[in-house]
Design a protein around this motif. Structure first.
Motif, short mmCIF file in Angstrom:
data_model
loop_
_atom_site.label_atom_id
_atom_site.label_comp_id
_atom_site.label_asym_id
_atom_site.label_seq_id
_atom_site.Cartn_x
_atom_site.Cartn_y
_atom_site.Cartn_z
N GLY A 212 1.12 4.96 -17.21
CA GLY A 212 2.38 4.70 -16.18
C GLY A 212 3.63 4.42 -17.12
N TYR A 213 3.75 3.94 -18.08
CA TYR A 213 4.92 3.57 -19.01
C TYR A 213 5.40 5.01 -19.24
CZ TYR A 213 7.87 1.80 -22.85
OH TYR A 213 8.84 1.56 -23.73
N ALA A 214 4.47 5.82 -20.03
CA ALA A 214 4.99 6.88 -20.49
C ALA A 214 5.62 7.94 -19.07
CB ALA A 214 3.89 7.80 -20.97
N TYR A 215 4.77 8.10 -18.27
CA TYR A 215 5.44 8.92 -17.01
C TYR A 215 6.68 8.03 -16.53
CZ TYR A 215 1.59 11.94 -16.21
OH TYR A 215 0.50 12.98 -16.28
N HIS A 216 7.11 6.97 -16.68
CA HIS A 216 8.04 6.33 -15.99
C HIS A 216 9.38 6.83 -17.07
CE1 HIS A 216 10.83 3.29 -14.22
NE2 HIS A 216 11.43 3.05 -15.74
N HIS A 217 9.13 7.05 -18.37
CA HIS A 217 10.31 7.23 -19.03
C HIS A 217 10.26 8.85 -19.25
CE1 HIS A 217 9.74 3.10 -20.28
NE2 HIS A 217 11.05 3.23 -20.82
N LEU A 218 9.38 9.49 -18.68
CA LEU A 218 9.53 11.02 -18.37
C LEU A 218 10.32 11.12 -17.12
CD1 LEU A 218 6.07 12.20 -19.71
CD2 LEU A 218 8.32 12.72 -20.70
N GLY A 219 10.54 10.18 -16.40
CA GLY A 219 11.24 10.43 -15.18
C GLY A 219 10.35 10.84 -14.08
N GLU A 220 9.01 10.85 -14.25
CA GLU A 220 7.96 11.16 -13.12
C GLU A 220 7.73 9.88 -12.44
OE1 GLU A 220 5.24 14.32 -14.35
OE2 GLU A 220 6.30 14.78 -16.23
N HIS A 221 8.55 9.20 -11.72
CA HIS A 221 8.27 8.17 -11.19
C HIS A 221 6.93 8.04 -10.15
CE1 HIS A 221 12.37 8.14 -12.24
NE2 HIS A 221 12.06 7.16 -13.13
N SER A 222 6.97 9.10 -9.59
CA SER A 222 5.61 8.89 -8.51
C SER A 222 4.30 8.82 -9.22
CB SER A 222 5.47 10.30 -7.56
OG SER A 222 4.58 10.28 -6.82
N LYS A 223 4.17 9.60 -10.31
CA LYS A 223 2.97 9.49 -11.24
C LYS A 223 3.03 8.14 -11.91
CE LYS A 223 2.44 14.70 -12.34
NZ LYS A 223 2.61 15.50 -13.38
N ALA A 224 4.21 7.79 -12.29
CA ALA A 224 3.95 6.37 -13.00
C ALA A 224 3.53 5.26 -11.83
CB ALA A 224 5.49 6.01 -13.46
N ALA A 225 4.07 5.43 -10.60
CA ALA A 225 3.60 4.30 -9.91
C ALA A 225 2.24 4.48 -9.55
CB ALA A 225 4.44 4.57 -8.47
N THR A 226 1.56 5.51 -9.28
CA THR A 226 0.31 5.68 -9.03
C THR A 226 -0.71 5.10 -10.14
OG1 THR A 226 0.42 7.87 -7.89
CG2 THR A 226 -1.70 7.46 -8.75
N CYS A 227 -0.36 5.25 -11.51
CA CYS A 227 -0.99 4.46 -12.70
C CYS A 227 -0.62 3.25 -12.56
CB CYS A 227 -0.15 5.16 -13.89
SG CYS A 227 -0.66 7.15 -14.26
N TYR A 228 0.40 2.58 -12.27
CA TYR A 228 0.51 1.21 -12.28
C TYR A 228 -0.44 0.47 -11.13
CZ TYR A 228 4.55 1.02 -15.51
OH TYR A 228 5.31 1.51 -16.46
N GLU A 229 -0.39 1.29 -9.99
CA GLU A 229 -1.00 0.77 -8.81
C GLU A 229 -2.70 0.78 -9.09
OE1 GLU A 229 -0.13 3.44 -5.93
OE2 GLU A 229 1.86 2.41 -5.59
N ARG A 230 -2.95 1.64 -10.01
CA ARG A 230 -4.47 1.54 -10.38
C ARG A 230 -4.99 0.62 -11.28
NH1 ARG A 230 -6.82 7.74 -11.43
NH2 ARG A 230 -8.63 6.70 -11.16
N THR A 231 -4.05 -0.21 -11.95
CA THR A 231 -4.24 -1.38 -12.86
C THR A 231 -4.23 -2.60 -12.06
OG1 THR A 231 -1.89 -1.80 -13.29
CG2 THR A 231 -2.83 -0.17 -14.59
N LEU A 232 -3.69 -2.56 -10.80
CA LEU A 232 -3.56 -3.91 -10.35
C LEU A 232 -4.89 -4.45 -9.87
CD1 LEU A 232 -0.46 -3.33 -8.03
CD2 LEU A 232 -0.53 -4.64 -10.02
N ALA A 233 -5.83 -3.69 -9.15
CA ALA A 233 -7.14 -4.24 -8.74
C ALA A 233 -7.86 -4.78 -9.90
CB ALA A 233 -7.86 -3.24 -8.01
N PRO A 234 -8.12 -4.20 -11.13
CA PRO A 234 -8.92 -4.41 -12.11
C PRO A 234 -8.42 -5.94 -12.57
CG PRO A 234 -8.48 -2.31 -12.34
CD PRO A 234 -7.58 -2.80 -11.26
N PHE A 235 -7.32 -5.97 -12.93
CA PHE A 235 -6.57 -7.22 -13.44
C PHE A 235 -6.52 -8.22 -12.14
CE2 PHE A 235 -3.68 -4.66 -16.13
CZ PHE A 235 -4.50 -5.05 -17.21
N HIS A 236 -6.65 -8.16 -10.91
CA HIS A 236 -6.84 -9.18 -10.09
C HIS A 236 -8.16 -9.55 -9.96
CE1 HIS A 236 -6.57 -11.26 -6.37
NE2 HIS A 236 -7.29 -10.70 -5.72
#
Length: 201
Positions: free
Chosen positions: A106-130
């Motif tokens: 997600g970090y990499a996609y964010h810095h590529l400007g591909e924000h939709s892909k970055a958001a999808t990656c970040y959202e995939r991390t939330l449930a496991p950490f919770h």
């Protein structure tokens, strides 16, 4: 170790002992800003863990390689290495390791400007950490998610993430809470008192 996390990683020793040392050196080098040196150590660690058949640590080392590339601005390389890490980390069933890998992607996609892909990656991390009770990383990911939503001017989604993140940090008495509340107020014009953590079921 957070409650509920499965301790699949083995302690250093045996045939992968050298790889553990290389991985530690890679982390230290990266923390000191010597990313090229850290990258080389982490790559050698990947080969060592792979030769030892240690899939869990191989995945961790691959993610470290990806993170080093991202820190150097080589985001496509970062994504490639982290995608390689997903297979062994899923094989070991280590939820936290998989979440950290998606975070790097997600970090990499964010810095590529591909924000939709970055958001999808970040959202995939939330449930496991919770699920494993890692509130710090849950809050940290929400902060990143807010920034990713804000970049393409998606204030409603940014507000939701940035509202939850500082409240979680405050539960942990973490100093990042105040900075995140200030960011939300600055970017979205919302009163910090609006940022209340909703009740969890």
């Amino acid at each position: 170790m957070p409650e509920g996390e499965v301790p699949v990683y083995r302690q250093p020793g045996g045939p992968s002992g050298t790889a553990h040392t290389l991985l530690a050196l890679g982390k230290i080098s990266a923390q000191q800003g010597r990313h090229t040196e850290g990258l080389e150590h982490s790559r050698q660690a990947v080969q060592g863990f792979r030769a030892a058949g240690d899939r869990a640590w191989e995945a961790l080392a691959l993610n470290n390689v990806g993170w080093d590339h991202a820190e150097m601005g080589e985001n496509r390389h970062a994504i490639s290495y982290c995608e390689q890490a997903l297979t062994p980390v899923k094989e070991t069933g280590h939820a936290s390791g998989e979440a950290h890998t998606w975070d790097t992607i997600g970090y990499a996609y964010h810095h590529l400007g591909e924000h939709s892909k970055a958001a999808t990656c970040y959202e995939r991390t939330l449930a496991p950490f919770h699920d494993i009770g890692n509130r710090y990383y849950e809050a940290d990911i929400l902060a990143h998610l807010g920034g990713t939503h804000h970049a393409p001017r998606n204030p409603e989604a940014a507000h939701e993430a940035w509202t939850l993140s500082p409240a979680l940090f405050e539960e942990l008495d973490h100093p990042d809470a105040a900075a995140l509340r200030a960011r939300l107020h600055h970017h979205l014009g919302l009163d910090p008192s609006d940022m209340v953590l909703p009740a969890r079921g």
